[in-house]
Design an enzyme around this catalytic site. Structure first.
Site: not given
Ligand code: LLP
Length: 433
Positions: A249, A291, A293, A335, A362-363, A391
């Site tokens: 996050g 975690e 991402g 978003y 087309c949007e 993402y």
């Molecule tokens: N761990 C869990 C259980 C999660 O659900 C997520 C993200 C992460 C780790 C990784 O979070 P990060 O470090 O990437 O913030 N599609 C959305 C983001 C959805 C995130 C879902 N879960 C976007 O494009 O902003």
């Protein structure tokens, strides 16, 4: 000058990623094109690893959250960097298996894993399953019994923390589809039940409060609540929590308005809370998992497009259309995400023109940037949208039957296709003729 540290301008006035001229990349591989800087991904992995060493004496593991960008290549890269993996579906798990990822370092998430997915995870000896609910717990216990193993698990807990981020990516509050809540006793009940089950071993706790978060406070609050809960489990059930997974996050800089805290800072503050609460509750400090991402891959990626038609609607808005859009980057339409962009072949020129960059779907909502400042665009220019490494590819679709772009990774100035461009044949591949 740019939102990502790996970008610069060369003497031809072209945007450079790592050591690669982006205009040359566009020429060689075509557009739209995702470009990922492998050196920066590796560097980002190391920031987290070093923080675990520094603040937890190495007692922990960084799990790369595959949902941000999952491919055989990124799985191999994460494995080489010594990371574990968060996977959230059979497809992500399959990718990790095919990449030869060490299964004992895989954590399988998801709020509604199917029986087939659980079976696949158990059969492949996934290290931990992050169980979401009672139904899944019962299903998993039976599957583990069938395989004659005791499956290590942790539950996804809603700590009741409200992180300040977009409501679609906020997950720590009770009103969420993910996990079990603390405040209504649900979380305690599920641990009590699992503790008595013969084929699962609940040795950890998990929470994830949301994504693209800039404040340190909600992470600290969540850590404190989780450690207190670990104390309660020990006191009331004699259950020892050996692993604490605090999710991902951490926010990144998409535009100059974003001001992320260095990741090391978050981890430092959170570690102080973990240690002080452990001392207060008389429990051992668990092994810490996190975690990330987005913060591993977002800033390492850019997307290159070719500019097509330009409509300057006097007194209304100037639209610059490109050859991609919501198919390769659905984050604006989902978003209203903001990005920074640059005309790659005029990268050193002043960004003096206010434009809205539109995709080709087309949007009407298919935009990439709204009212953004850009160099004067002309048809045939290469537009680079920055910080698209997370993402984008992972959320891409074939809407309007538009093939998905290729992904090129650059390392030490050498480009390599890691995902090939889809063709029209790929598009009809599953159609029964
Ligand atoms: N761990 C869990 C259980 C999660 O659900 C997520 C993200 C992460 C780790 C990784 O979070 P990060 O470090 O990437 O913030 N599609 C959305 C983001 C959805 C995130 C879902 N879960 C976007 O494009 O902003």
């Amino acid at each position: 000058m740019f939102v990502s540290e790996n970008l610069s301008v060369n003497k031809e006035n072209h945007l450079v990623i790592g050591k690669n001229d982006t205009v040359e990349l566009a020429k060689k591989y075509g557009t739209p094109l995702y470009v990922m800087d492998e050196d920066l991904i590796r560097k980002n992995c190391r920031v987290y690893k070093e923080a675990i060493d520094k603040y937890y004496g190495g007692n922990g593991l960084v799990l790369y959250a595959n949902k941000a960008f999952c491919s055989v290549y990124t799985c191999r890269l994460a494995a080489e960097e010594g990371l574990g993996a968060d996977v959230v579906s059979g497809g992500e798990l399959y990718t990790a298996i095919k990449a030869g990822f060490p299964m004992d370092k895989v954590y399988f998430h998801g709020n509604n894993k199917t029986a087939d997915e659980l079976e696949m995870a158990v059969a492949n000896r996934v290290g931990h399953i992050v169980v979401d609910n009672i139904y899944e717990l019962e299903l998993l216990d039976a599957i583990a019994e069938k395989h004659g193993i005791v499956q290590k698990i942790m539950f996804r807990i809603k700590p009741g923390v409200d992180a300040h981020t977009h409501s679609f990516i906020r997950t720590g509050q009770i009103d969420s589809k993910f996990g079990v809540a603390l405040e209504n006793g649900e979380a305690f009940e599920i641990y009590e039940k699992a503790h008595r089950m013969p084929n699962v071993d609940p040795d950890g706790l998990h929470c994830h409060i949301g994504s693209q978060i800039f404040d340190v406070e909600p992470f600290c609050e969540a850590a404190q609540i989780m450690m207190d809960f670990a104390g309660d489990l020990k006191d009331k059930l004699g259950l020892e929590i050996k692993k604490l997974n605090l999710g991902g996050g951490y926010g990144i800089m998409y535009t100059e308005k974003d001001d992320p805290v260095p990741y090391d800072e978050y981890i430092k503050h959170v570690s102080e809370v973990v240690k002080s609460t452990a001392a207060k509750r008389g429990i051992d400090i668990p092994s810490i998992l996190m975690e990330p991402g987005r913060s591993i891959v977002a800033s390492a990626g850019i997307t290159l497009y070719t500019v097509g038609g330009i409509k300057d609607i006097k007194g209304v808005r100037k639209y610059v259309s490109v050859d991609g859009g919501m198919g390769d980057n659905p984050r604006y339409i989902m978003y209203q995400s903001e990005y920074a962009a640059v005309i790659a072949n005029k990268a050193g020129a002043p960004a003096s023109d206010k434009v809205t960059v539109a995709g080709k779907c087309c949007e009407s909502g298919d935009l990439l940037l709204k009212d953004a400042m850009l160099q004067e665009a002309e048809a045939g220019d290469i537009l680079a949208v920055l910080a698209t490494g997370a993402y984008n590819y992972s959320m891409a679709s074939n809407y309007n039957r538009i093939p998905r772009p290729a992904v090129v990774a650059v390392k030490d100035g050498v480009p390599k296709v890691i995902v090939k461009r889809e063709t029209y044949e790929d598009i009809i591949m599953n159609d029964m003729m």
